[in-house]
Design an enzyme around this catalytic site. Structure first.
Site, PDB file in Angstrom:
ATOM      1  N   HIS A 120      22.940 -13.736  32.124  1.00 12.49           N
ATOM      2  CA  HIS A 120      22.485 -15.005  32.386  1.00 12.49           C
ATOM      3  C   HIS A 120      21.980 -15.602  31.136  1.00 12.49           C
ATOM      4  O   HIS A 120      21.831 -16.829  30.935  1.00 12.49           O
ATOM      5  CB  HIS A 120      21.509 -14.677  33.459  1.00 12.49           C
ATOM      6  N   ASP A 169      24.671 -16.652  42.475  1.00 11.91           N
ATOM      7  CA  ASP A 169      23.521 -15.819  42.396  1.00 11.91           C
ATOM      8  C   ASP A 169      22.264 -16.367  41.952  1.00 11.91           C
ATOM      9  O   ASP A 169      21.247 -15.680  42.210  1.00 11.91           O
ATOM     10  CB  ASP A 169      23.867 -14.312  41.774  1.00 11.91           C
ATOM     11  N   GLU A 185      28.321 -24.584  43.939  1.00  8.06           N
ATOM     12  CA  GLU A 185      29.088 -23.177  44.440  1.00  8.06           C
ATOM     13  C   GLU A 185      29.912 -23.348  45.487  1.00  8.06           C
ATOM     14  O   GLU A 185      29.241 -24.073  46.525  1.00  8.06           O
ATOM     15  CB  GLU A 185      27.740 -22.144  44.475  1.00  8.06           C
ATOM     16  N   ASP A 213      33.696 -27.579  46.507  1.00  6.52           N
ATOM     17  CA  ASP A 213      34.594 -27.246  45.753  1.00  6.52           C
ATOM     18  C   ASP A 213      34.215 -27.897  44.263  1.00  6.52           C
ATOM     19  O   ASP A 213      34.035 -29.229  44.138  1.00  6.52           O
ATOM     20  CB  ASP A 213      35.971 -28.048  46.143  1.00  6.52           C
ATOM     21  N   GLY A 214      33.884 -27.189  43.281  1.00  9.28           N
ATOM     22  CA  GLY A 214      33.259 -27.468  42.069  1.00  9.28           C
ATOM     23  C   GLY A 214      34.263 -28.364  41.282  1.00  9.28           C
ATOM     24  O   GLY A 214      33.986 -29.169  40.517  1.00  9.28           O
ATOM     25  N   ASP A 222      29.949 -20.924  35.298  1.00  6.24           N
ATOM     26  CA  ASP A 222      29.699 -19.550  35.586  1.00  6.24           C
ATOM     27  C   ASP A 222      30.602 -19.008  36.839  1.00  6.24           C
ATOM     28  O   ASP A 222      29.897 -18.895  37.927  1.00  6.24           O
ATOM     29  CB  ASP A 222      28.057 -19.356  36.098  1.00  6.24           C
ATOM     30  N   SER A 223      31.663 -18.497  36.323  1.00  7.38           N
ATOM     31  CA  SER A 223      32.641 -18.351  37.602  1.00  7.38           C
ATOM     32  C   SER A 223      32.946 -16.930  37.487  1.00  7.38           C
ATOM     33  O   SER A 223      32.690 -16.046  36.643  1.00  7.38           O
ATOM     34  CB  SER A 223      33.956 -19.235  37.362  1.00  7.38           C
ATOM     35  N   THR A 224      33.531 -16.576  38.562  1.00  6.54           N
ATOM     36  CA  THR A 224      34.224 -15.260  38.454  1.00  6.54           C
ATOM     37  C   THR A 224      35.479 -15.266  37.613  1.00  6.54           C
ATOM     38  O   THR A 224      35.827 -16.217  36.964  1.00  6.54           O
ATOM     39  CB  THR A 224      34.817 -14.902  40.050  1.00  6.54           C
TER      40      THR A 224
END
Length: 293
Positions: A67, A91, A111, A142-143, A161-163
């Site tokens: 972060h 998160d 998010e 939807d970003g 900040d994605s998966t």
């Protein structure tokens, strides 16, 4: 692929022939959201653990590394960031770090999965301390579409900040998305993308990010490696891109005199992260400009 055997949660990276394990005390939560399977465990030594679709997302013990590096290098590189958009980051740890900067006037967290945020509020409350800040805004949806619809020239910093680039996050690693981000950014704007493991992905994901960001019109691109014990290889990265300004120069005096506490980031760490290992320089030589090498 993930497994829970004999009190250990194990994430197996089958294509790399490796695995990472944490000893767990108990499972705290499990649900299938509209987008992904969400699990939370209490571990023996890393605090709470969040898992999405079998992949480790964060732990209480080491999330500060990610972060802080996703936020402070870009915020101290931008000359005067006032409006920040975080795509992903459910998160809320990235939002918390962004709002430590008193000059930020407005921050949006966009998010797709609201359940990630709600469960973070319950099981990672320390990451959600800034959620009530009047500068904090939340959009659950939807970003990719949100970025397409945003007013042009209205944002100073975009943090992706994605998966991993599969499933709902795949479109966040695409040329079209970077083009939309380019239009959304003001003069001097910066985008920062989490860019996976330098050891595993320099020749693939990181190289593609550099290529696509340049195709989208970002003149300067810089990848910053940093440690992240719970992610594949224990080594991670973020990639910054700027419309106009070189990224090797940052507000070093402001970083040294920052009016908030960090656990990993400081001006020395920032300088060090700008120096890519030689194998990355070699792999990206066609994409790296002289001032960025």
């Amino acid at each position: 692929m993930a497994a829970l055997n004999d009190g250990w949660f194990t994430e197996v990276f089958q294509d790399q022939g490796t695995a990472f394990s944490l000893q767990v005390k108990r499972k705290l939560h499990e649900e299938q959201t509209p987008f992904q399977k969400l699990e939370i465990y209490e571990t023996e030594t890393f605090g709470n653990l969040m898992v999405l679709d079998g992949c480790v997302m964060l732990t209480t013990r080491d999330n500060f590394l990610y972060h802080e590096m996703m936020t402070h290098p870009a915020l101290f590189t931008h000359r005067n960031p006032k409006k920040v958009v975080i795509v992903g980051g459910g998160d809320c740890g990235t939002l918390k770090e962004v709002l430590k900067h008193p000059g930020v006037e407005e921050a949006w967290q966009v998010e797709i999965d609201e359940r990630v945020t709600r469960m973070s509020e319950k099981y990672f409350p320390e990451l959600c301390e800034a959620n009530g800040d009047p500068r904090a805004n939340f959009f659950f949806g939807d970003g990719i579409q949100w970025m397409r619809d945003i007013e042009p020239n209205s944002v100073d910093l975009i943090i992706i900040d994605s998966t991993d680039p599969v499933g709902p996050a795949e479109g966040l690693f695409a040329l079209d998305f970077y083009r939309d981000a380019m239009l959304a950014l003001r003069e001097g704007g910066i985008i920062v993308q989490q860019s996976e493991s330098p050891l595993l992905h320099t020749d693939s994901i990181i190289r593609d990010i550099h290529k696509d960001m340049r195709k989208a019109g970002f003149e300067h691109v810089q990848t910053l490696p940093f440690p992240q014990p719970v992610y594949p290889t224990g080594w991670w990265s973020c990639t910054m891109a700027s419309k106009e300004n070189p990224l090797r120069y940052f507000r070093e005096e402001d970083a040294n005199n920052r009016p908030f506490v960090t656990r990993y980031y400081n001006a020395g760490v920032h300088r060090g992260a700008l120096a890519m290992p030689q194998f990355m320089v070699d792999a990206l030589e066609d994409e790296v400009r002289p001032e960025e090498g």
